[in-house]
Design a protein around this motif. Sequence first.
Motif, PDB file in Angstrom:
ATOM      1  N   PHE A 251       2.099  -1.119  14.044  1.00 29.43           N
ATOM      2  CA  PHE A 251       2.123  -2.263  13.129  1.00 29.43           C
ATOM      3  C   PHE A 251       1.260  -1.942  11.908  1.00 29.43           C
ATOM      4  N   LEU A 252       1.499  -2.683  10.832  1.00 29.71           N
ATOM      5  CA  LEU A 252       0.697  -2.457   9.627  1.00 29.71           C
ATOM      6  C   LEU A 252      -0.747  -2.892   9.826  1.00 29.71           C
ATOM      7  N   ARG A 253      -1.011  -3.841  10.729  1.00 33.46           N
ATOM      8  CA  ARG A 253      -2.378  -4.324  10.995  1.00 33.46           C
ATOM      9  C   ARG A 253      -3.029  -4.846   9.711  1.00 33.46           C
ATOM     10  N   ALA A 254      -2.303  -5.690   9.013  1.00 31.45           N
ATOM     11  CA  ALA A 254      -2.766  -6.137   7.699  1.00 31.45           C
ATOM     12  C   ALA A 254      -4.123  -6.823   7.763  1.00 31.45           C
ATOM     13  N   GLU A 255      -4.361  -7.612   8.810  1.00 31.39           N
ATOM     14  CA  GLU A 255      -5.631  -8.328   8.893  1.00 31.39           C
ATOM     15  C   GLU A 255      -6.793  -7.345   9.002  1.00 31.39           C
ATOM     16  N   TRP A 256      -6.632  -6.282   9.770  1.00 31.47           N
ATOM     17  CA  TRP A 256      -7.667  -5.251   9.845  1.00 31.47           C
ATOM     18  C   TRP A 256      -7.899  -4.620   8.476  1.00 31.47           C
ATOM     19  N   LEU A 257      -6.800  -4.337   7.782  1.00 35.36           N
ATOM     20  CA  LEU A 257      -6.926  -3.688   6.473  1.00 35.36           C
ATOM     21  C   LEU A 257      -7.676  -4.580   5.495  1.00 35.36           C
ATOM     22  N   LEU A 258      -7.438  -5.878   5.557  1.00 37.53           N
ATOM     23  CA  LEU A 258      -8.152  -6.798   4.673  1.00 37.53           C
ATOM     24  C   LEU A 258      -9.648  -6.808   4.983  1.00 37.53           C
ATOM     25  N   TYR A 272     -13.821   3.322   3.903  1.00 36.28           N
ATOM     26  CA  TYR A 272     -13.011   2.134   4.177  1.00 36.28           C
ATOM     27  C   TYR A 272     -11.765   2.109   3.297  1.00 36.28           C
ATOM     28  N   LEU A 273     -11.936   2.401   2.022  1.00 35.08           N
ATOM     29  CA  LEU A 273     -10.803   2.392   1.106  1.00 35.08           C
ATOM     30  C   LEU A 273      -9.809   3.490   1.450  1.00 35.08           C
ATOM     31  N   ASP A 274     -10.299   4.667   1.774  1.00 37.54           N
ATOM     32  CA  ASP A 274      -9.416   5.812   2.025  1.00 37.54           C
ATOM     33  C   ASP A 274      -8.481   5.565   3.205  1.00 37.54           C
ATOM     34  N   ILE A 275      -9.021   4.987   4.275  1.00 37.31           N
ATOM     35  CA  ILE A 275      -8.146   4.788   5.440  1.00 37.31           C
ATOM     36  C   ILE A 275      -7.109   3.702   5.168  1.00 37.31           C
ATOM     37  N   VAL A 276      -7.469   2.688   4.381  1.00 38.44           N
ATOM     38  CA  VAL A 276      -6.491   1.653   4.036  1.00 38.44           C
ATOM     39  C   VAL A 276      -5.397   2.244   3.155  1.00 38.44           C
ATOM     40  N   LYS A 277      -5.781   3.009   2.145  1.00 39.82           N
ATOM     41  CA  LYS A 277      -4.779   3.626   1.269  1.00 39.82           C
ATOM     42  C   LYS A 277      -3.861   4.552   2.058  1.00 39.82           C
ATOM     43  N   SER A 278      -4.437   5.306   2.967  1.00 44.87           N
ATOM     44  CA  SER A 278      -3.634   6.217   3.774  1.00 44.87           C
ATOM     45  C   SER A 278      -2.616   5.454   4.608  1.00 44.87           C
ATOM     46  N   ALA A 318       3.674 -12.258   3.741  1.00 46.22           N
ATOM     47  CA  ALA A 318       2.482 -12.846   3.132  1.00 46.22           C
ATOM     48  C   ALA A 318       1.289 -11.907   3.263  1.00 46.22           C
ATOM     49  N   GLN A 319       1.095 -11.340   4.443  1.00 44.42           N
ATOM     50  CA  GLN A 319      -0.047 -10.450   4.657  1.00 44.42           C
ATOM     51  C   GLN A 319       0.092  -9.153   3.864  1.00 44.42           C
ATOM     52  N   LEU A 320       1.317  -8.643   3.740  1.00 50.04           N
ATOM     53  CA  LEU A 320       1.524  -7.441   2.930  1.00 50.04           C
ATOM     54  C   LEU A 320       1.148  -7.712   1.476  1.00 50.04           C
ATOM     55  N   ILE A 321       1.569  -8.856   0.944  1.00 48.95           N
ATOM     56  CA  ILE A 321       1.219  -9.206  -0.435  1.00 48.95           C
ATOM     57  C   ILE A 321      -0.291  -9.222  -0.603  1.00 48.95           C
ATOM     58  N   ARG A 322      -1.004  -9.808   0.347  1.00 46.76           N
ATOM     59  CA  ARG A 322      -2.462  -9.907   0.256  1.00 46.76           C
ATOM     60  C   ARG A 322      -3.112  -8.521   0.226  1.00 46.76           C
ATOM     61  N   VAL A 323      -2.638  -7.617   1.071  1.00 45.29           N
ATOM     62  CA  VAL A 323      -3.193  -6.262   1.099  1.00 45.29           C
ATOM     63  C   VAL A 323      -2.903  -5.537  -0.209  1.00 45.29           C
ATOM     64  N   LEU A 324      -1.667  -5.639  -0.700  1.00 42.86           N
ATOM     65  CA  LEU A 324      -1.295  -4.955  -1.941  1.00 42.86           C
ATOM     66  C   LEU A 324      -2.091  -5.482  -3.129  1.00 42.86           C
ATOM     67  N   VAL A 325      -2.282  -6.792  -3.177  1.00 40.71           N
ATOM     68  CA  VAL A 325      -3.069  -7.390  -4.267  1.00 40.71           C
ATOM     69  C   VAL A 325      -4.490  -6.851  -4.237  1.00 40.71           C
ATOM     70  N   LYS A 326      -5.067  -6.778  -3.057  1.00 41.91           N
ATOM     71  CA  LYS A 326      -6.437  -6.293  -2.930  1.00 41.91           C
ATOM     72  C   LYS A 326      -6.545  -4.828  -3.340  1.00 41.91           C
ATOM     73  N   LEU A 327      -5.590  -4.019  -2.933  1.00 45.83           N
ATOM     74  CA  LEU A 327      -5.605  -2.610  -3.333  1.00 45.83           C
ATOM     75  C   LEU A 327      -5.447  -2.466  -4.841  1.00 45.83           C
ATOM     76  N   TYR A 328      -4.622  -3.291  -5.421  1.00 41.42           N
ATOM     77  CA  TYR A 328      -4.453  -3.261  -6.876  1.00 41.42           C
ATOM     78  C   TYR A 328      -5.756  -3.576  -7.591  1.00 41.42           C
TER      79      TYR A 328
END
Length: 728
Positions: A251-258, A272-278, A318-328
Amino acid sequence: MMVRCILFMLCCLTLYCNQSVGSEAQSEQRLLKQFEIRKQWFIDQNILNMGQTPDYINRLVLEDSPYLLRHALQPIHWQPWSNNILALAKKQNQLVYLSIGYDTCHWCHVLANESYIDTDIATVLNNHFINVKIDREILPEVDAKYRLALERMTGNPGWPIQVILTPDGDILWIDSYLSQPSLLSLLKVLSSKWSANPDKLTRKAKLLQNHLFSSQKISLDDFLLPESYARLLEDVMAVLTQEQSHDSPRFLRAEWLLHLLAEYDKTANVEYLDIVKSQVDSFLISPTYDFIDGGMHRYSETGDWEKPHFEKMLYDQAQLIRVLVKLYLITGMTQYIEIANQTIEFVESKMKYNGYYVSSLSALSNDIEGGYYQTTIEDLSRLSDEQPSLFKHSPESKLFSLHSINLPSAKTINALSQLRKDGSPFPMADQKGILSWNALYAIALAEMYSATLDEQIQRKMYQYIDQLNELFYRDGQLYRIVYDGRASVDAKLDDYALFIEALLLKYGISGNSNDLALAVKLSNQMGMLVDNTDSLLLAVDDQLPSMVAMAINAYKQLYLVTGEPDMTDMMTGLMTKSVQSPLTISQLSLLFAADKTARNNRSPYFIGRGKGVVNFVTVGKDLILQINLAGGWHINSNKPLDKKLIPTAIHFINDDPVKADFPEAKRVSLSFSKNMLSVYDSTIQILLDNQQLQRTRMPIKLNLQMCFDKICLLPETILLVPPQMITH
């Protein structure tokens, strides 16, 4: 005639048994009437042929759930879950058979098509069991209990979930999918043993129940929260790393990534950033992200993301949008915001229905899993000149994916989309609206606006939250489900918590006091629900944060907005009865929520116990940090005349200064000082150097102290993430 006979038999086996014959006839007529109302739905869903008369109708025909309705014409005497089920089982001295699933669950449909239309299985169930069908999306608290039991029993908490209970409510047996012969054999054996010696099975079930639900409840006060939270984040990173190489569902595990990205904001630790981007980048260039229509599939059956399970859930988008916004915001890479926009466009075009968004899209198309997404084409060059560099097609899986996180042109995507339209039909949708999932999408829109200050997103978010209010809040009651024009099922903890958060986000940006008033009113209703909830079962994360964590976050935000101490009391009450030992990563969101010092680092930022709010706004092309204070309140200027007072100051997280033009201060005389003071009040606009912010790309700290004529609150330091403005 057959339908009427079976309906009469059904009534004698349900809660209507102790009523008069007249009542039985009324119940029968009610089912027939509801069937006629929904007859076209059964035809449209290919459950019934045009002109066909069903052989069976059960009480599920009355329910507002497409998943339950799909079982309404089966030969099993299904009932929906109610608080009276165990009383009925005791009265009839029968076992209870629970079947839990949801509408876009592939193996739920396999089980139904193999076993629930089988008359041999139906005969055993009807003669020896009280049969209950549950939509896990409608009753998440019931699902949470049995999902936890299934995980502890088998290690696999997936759906469908099948449970056999004694009349005392104890689990006698629990498992997931079984083939038709295996299920029939099991039902015969257990029903025979129950008839012969119910006391023996009752004792066995009590032992199993105690084993499955034994846990040590502790207080969060026993933990050093920052240290425990940091340890769990280390566990999260270890699991994410392992999943990349495992040949098992991923799974993408979006909540963990946030959580990891929030920790990066605080620490600037690039690990922290590197593993999320990966994780995110590898996901986006795989078939599990659908770059043609937009949106993500629920998970991949393999660790390399190459074999998607094709359901599309609203909460995942919804969770994917939140992760992408944060990475941006962190990286400045516009590809992330472009994919977030594409995901929003997908939700708007493919999931919108009657003013809300459907809960999910099926994996099936023409009864083929992933059939809609699979295409066969030999010559991609005729579709687009971009093919060699931007996207690829696998002849084995028949799926498209990206070479990099750069999206192809709209022309190319339209060509690929047309290729799909020429193939299998679009998957069916579970057309019920779930408040919590819709509210989460509204929160994602609010975060998108806070990151970009895109006025189109702002308008969409405002309108949508108002629409949720109209659809799900009726006559003073908040509902969980809207379907077929009706609101039904009282709201659950997650519905209250996420809708309150959405209302507060809108209030903080728009200043509409009606949103705040409704949020406070709903918090009182949520408090009554908390008192009657087994919060220990709802304190574990799944693909979303636990319901308890959501509720704590809602109370925390309400305290920041209102300053009411009752909100912190509710937080404390939830935390003291919701923690299991030992702590695991499934309680990560709970630990984060329990940290009273932690704030959301997105606008709006509430300060001074709700007497002030901070937002980023634009004036022309300028980026402004705007602080609005309630009447009578002020903050010290950036150069206070009294050196003992706390100045209003802005720095980067590493304490470097932020270039900012502060407004002219007011000079006032206040009762606690003999000297004139330099202050800001009402609406304060601080002009920021947007080029510096975009170049530096770090969170900033706002230091201030709010005061009234006779009192000053404690100084506050607010962590802010500056937006990256979008121009059209």
